[in-house]
Motif scaffolding. Structure first.
Motif, PDB file in Angstrom:
ATOM      1  N   SER A  62      45.144  42.200  50.790  1.00 20.23           N
ATOM      2  CA  SER A  62      46.524  42.190  50.808  1.00 20.23           C
ATOM      3  C   SER A  62      47.157  43.351  51.526  1.00 20.23           C
ATOM      4  CB  SER A  62      47.100  41.799  49.487  1.00 20.23           C
ATOM      5  OG  SER A  62      47.252  42.925  48.901  1.00 20.23           O
ATOM      6  N   LYS A  79      37.541  39.934  48.104  1.00 25.61           N
ATOM      7  CA  LYS A  79      38.735  40.679  48.130  1.00 25.61           C
ATOM      8  C   LYS A  79      38.828  41.822  47.337  1.00 25.61           C
ATOM      9  CE  LYS A  79      42.134  37.825  47.494  1.00 25.61           C
ATOM     10  NZ  LYS A  79      42.788  36.676  47.250  1.00 25.61           N
ATOM     11  N   ASP A  80      39.764  42.691  47.699  1.00 25.46           N
ATOM     12  CA  ASP A  80      39.985  44.076  46.893  1.00 25.46           C
ATOM     13  C   ASP A  80      41.340  43.515  46.296  1.00 25.46           C
ATOM     14  OD1 ASP A  80      38.751  46.927  47.660  1.00 25.46           O
ATOM     15  OD2 ASP A  80      37.662  44.922  48.079  1.00 25.46           O
ATOM     16  N   ILE A  81      41.440  43.775  44.671  1.00 18.86           N
ATOM     17  CA  ILE A  81      42.661  43.445  44.107  1.00 18.86           C
ATOM     18  C   ILE A  81      42.834  44.941  43.156  1.00 18.86           C
ATOM     19  CG2 ILE A  81      43.950  42.044  42.756  1.00 18.86           C
ATOM     20  CD1 ILE A  81      42.128  39.915  43.480  1.00 18.86           C
ATOM     21  N   LEU A  82      43.950  45.272  43.330  1.00 18.91           N
ATOM     22  CA  LEU A  82      44.232  46.290  42.523  1.00 18.91           C
ATOM     23  C   LEU A  82      45.032  45.899  41.319  1.00 18.91           C
ATOM     24  CD1 LEU A  82      45.052  49.244  45.325  1.00 18.91           C
ATOM     25  CD2 LEU A  82      42.896  48.447  44.410  1.00 18.91           C
ATOM     26  N   PHE A  83      45.151  46.619  40.169  1.00 20.98           N
ATOM     27  CA  PHE A  83      45.943  46.278  38.982  1.00 20.98           C
ATOM     28  C   PHE A  83      46.248  47.723  38.480  1.00 20.98           C
ATOM     29  CE2 PHE A  83      43.254  46.775  35.610  1.00 20.98           C
ATOM     30  CZ  PHE A  83      41.855  46.192  36.042  1.00 20.98           C
ATOM     31  N   VAL A 127      47.763  50.769  49.982  1.00 21.53           N
ATOM     32  CA  VAL A 127      47.534  51.730  48.985  1.00 21.53           C
ATOM     33  C   VAL A 127      46.269  52.536  49.308  1.00 21.53           C
ATOM     34  CG1 VAL A 127      46.538  52.067  46.679  1.00 21.53           C
ATOM     35  CG2 VAL A 127      48.633  50.537  47.214  1.00 21.53           C
ATOM     36  N   TYR A 128      45.392  51.718  49.932  1.00 26.71           N
ATOM     37  CA  TYR A 128      44.084  52.499  50.389  1.00 26.71           C
ATOM     38  C   TYR A 128      44.218  53.686  51.525  1.00 26.71           C
ATOM     39  CZ  TYR A 128      40.902  49.240  47.980  1.00 26.71           C
ATOM     40  OH  TYR A 128      40.421  48.435  46.909  1.00 26.71           O
ATOM     41  N   ALA A 175      38.791  46.007  53.846  1.00 27.56           N
ATOM     42  CA  ALA A 175      39.440  46.422  52.734  1.00 27.56           C
ATOM     43  C   ALA A 175      40.863  46.879  53.337  1.00 27.56           C
ATOM     44  CB  ALA A 175      38.835  47.596  52.036  1.00 27.56           C
ATOM     45  N   MET A 190      39.482  45.719  41.716  1.00 28.86           N
ATOM     46  CA  MET A 190      38.601  44.693  41.413  1.00 28.86           C
ATOM     47  C   MET A 190      38.055  44.288  42.908  1.00 28.86           C
ATOM     48  SD  MET A 190      40.433  42.355  38.676  1.00 28.86           S
ATOM     49  CE  MET A 190      41.747  41.576  39.832  1.00 28.86           C
ATOM     50  N   ARG A 191      36.927  44.120  42.811  1.00 27.50           N
ATOM     51  CA  ARG A 191      36.270  43.111  44.300  1.00 27.50           C
ATOM     52  C   ARG A 191      35.752  42.135  43.748  1.00 27.50           C
ATOM     53  NH1 ARG A 191      35.616  44.307  49.311  1.00 27.50           N
ATOM     54  NH2 ARG A 191      34.096  43.124  50.611  1.00 27.50           N
ATOM     55  N   ILE A 192      36.496  40.846  44.268  1.00 27.11           N
ATOM     56  CA  ILE A 192      36.206  39.388  43.692  1.00 27.11           C
ATOM     57  C   ILE A 192      36.381  38.635  45.157  1.00 27.11           C
ATOM     58  CG2 ILE A 192      37.285  37.776  42.264  1.00 27.11           C
ATOM     59  CD1 ILE A 192      37.499  39.431  40.251  1.00 27.11           C
TER      60      ILE A 192
END
Lengths: 106, 411
Positions: free
Chosen positions: B3, B398-402, B9-10, B52, B393-395
């Motif tokens: 996203s 996809k990369d999701i940050l929390f 962020v990366y 990513a 998270m790599r799901i």
């Protein structure tokens, strides 16, 4: 200050590690410097996750395996569902690796 | 695909890291700004390939990254003292004039010939690149144990403790003083124009580069059980591992934590009981190295070496010395007990491994992973609850940050 090397296993961490490996293999970069970069990455990543990310996620699933060793929890979930504000994902198998958050602040 | 927020962020992290290490790169004999730029470029390129981050990257300031940076110098060009790659040492020590004459000769073919045999990435061309200072040093027989290219640099973490050292031969003025590394002391000064190749070979023969390099890789795998690097390997390529369950280890085998994963210690345990089993009958076990991308070559040869060397009675139980392999101990104990009783009994060795094996066979993209910190993990009967924070998270590719996560699992 100790860092969690945990995040080196993420996509961004692996990309950095691969890049550094190539450069060290080619001799452009010294290993000591590469390690310094990785340590800096650990710090920057941790700090960015704390400050820049605001989302919340909920996880549900069947716990297939749990392990706690050296203050690291490892869970393997099956048929897990991840819900956040933006999206929802389902996976058949996922590994969760979690370090103790208190270790960093000691 | 990531996203936009994750991507941002990366990008922020990448820039932050690069900015913070810039000083290290520029000061004091570091590789220089261009290497830093190259690092950033390659890193971002890989990220984009992995999906990513979303390109193109808009930058408000600071160095521009060109993804497609030329990585290496053209070797066919005679050495010119370019600023980026030249250490101040080389300049100070060796006046340019005498350099250029002998330089081209050893440069192309000779200088790096011994390397491929020792280093793991045998690109004689590219290996050449790194440091004209390197070639200088070899010319003048700097016994750094070979060029400060990869293999030696790893050991130089412990040995010389610094940037590649350039030690001039006798009689050469050296304003740049450094304590000589152990490598240096071993080698008698050689004539500059003679036996360059042989000298390098001698210096490199004794060093085992393979495990040291891979140990570096191992370290980056993220689990650091010990803080040591490569220095603890007594023999070339052989990493002793000690598993406490039922195997007699001769005292000289200390646990080297080069391979830190539990998989490997389990393997060591499995292999050792295999050894002891030989006395009775051969026990086939399915445990095998479960390599991470960076563990790969490392685990296998070490285990094979292990079999040849270790010869113990599996019936004698040893106290496990290091704490961190106790996780592997129970598995090995189980296997030993079963072996003791009756080899025909089902060993149940597949019980826990199935899922892991399945995972290994899959493409890495499908290995879903969450990396986070935990605040609390609790359990009530079979209901587990945990609170996590600051995770990646790599799901589903996809990369999701929390920032926070709550988990409820049913065991």
């Amino acid at each position: 200050m100790a860092t969690f090397e945990l995040y080196r296993r993420s996509t961004i961490g692996m990309c950095l590690t691969e890049t550094l490996d190539e450069m060290v293999s080619n001799g452009i970069l010294s290993p000591e410097l590469a390690i310094q970069v990785l340590v800096q990455f650990d710090k920057s990543m941790t700090e960015a996750l704390e400050s820049q990310v605001k989302s919340k996620v909920s996880i549900k699933g069947h716990l297939h395996t749990y392990r706690f060793c050296d203050n690291v929890w490892t869970f393997i979930l099956q048929d897990a569902q991840f819900k956040s504000d933006e999206c929802q994902e389902t996976v058949s198998r996922v590994k969760i690796v979690a370090c103790d958050s208190k270790l960093l602040t000691q | 695909m990531a996203s936009s927020t994750t991507s941002n962020v990366y990008i922020h992290v990448i820039e932050d890291v690069i900015n913070k290490v810039r000083e290290e790169f520029i000061n004091n004999g570091g590789p220089g700004e261009s290497v830093l730029t190259e690092l950033q470029g390659l890193w971002e390129m890989k990220m984009m390939q992995a999906g990513a981050i979303l390109g193109p990257i808009e930058r408000s300031s600071a160095p521009k990254a060109t993804p497609g940076v030329t990585p290496v110098h053209d070797l066919n060009v005679p050495y010119e003292g370019t600023e980026e790659y030249e250490t101040p040492t080389a300049d100070m020590l060796f006046p340019p004039t005498p350099l250029q004459t002998p330089m081209p000769t050893p440069l192309p073919g000779m200088a790096q010939t011994p390397l491929p045999g020792n280093a793991q990435t045998p690109l004689p061309g590219t290996a050449q690149t790194p440091l004209p200072g390197t070639a200088d040093s070899s010319l003048y027989n700097i016994p750094t144990g070979g060029t400060p290219i990869t293999p030696n640099e790893y050991s130089s973490v412990n040995d010389s403790g610094g940037a590649p050292e350039v030690k001039p031969g006798p009689g050469r003025p050296s304003p740049y003083m450094q304590p000589p590394s152990p490598w240096l002391n071993q080698r008698p000064p050689l004539d500059v124009n003679v036996a360059y190749v042989e000298g390098r070979e001698e210096g490199e023969r004794g060093a085992s580069h393979q495990p040291m390099t891979q140990d570096f890789f191992m370290m980056s795998a993220g689990k650091r059980k010990r803080d040591e690097f490569a220095s603890q390997y007594p023999n070339g390529g052989y990493i002793p591992q000690q598993d406490g369950a039922g195997d007699t280890i001769s005292n000289e085998l200390k646990v080297g934590q080069g391979s830190n994963t539990q998989h490997n210690t389990t393997i060591a345990g499995a292999e050792m009981s295999l050894q002891g089993g030989r006395a009775v009958s051969r026990i086939s076990q399915l445990d095998g190295p479960i390599p991470d991308p960076y563990d790969d070559v490392l685990s296998t040869p070490n285990i094979y070496n292990y079999q040849g060397v270790v010869n113990e009675d599996y019936n004698i139980v040893n106290t496990p010395a290091p704490n961190d392999i106790q996780a592997a101990t129970p598995a090995a104990v189980t296997q030993n007990d079963t072996v003791d009783d009756d080899e025909d009994e089902p060993l149940n060795e597949d019980d826990d491994d199935e899922l892991d094996d399945v995972d290994q066979g899959e493409d890495l993209n499908t290995t879903h992973l969450v990396l986070a910190q935990f605040d609390k993990v609790t359990r009530t009967k079979s209901r587990w609850k945990c609170t996590l924070k600051d995770g990646i998270m790599r799901i589903n590719n996809k990369d999701i940050l929390f920032n926070k996560a709550t988990g409820e699992f049913e065991f």
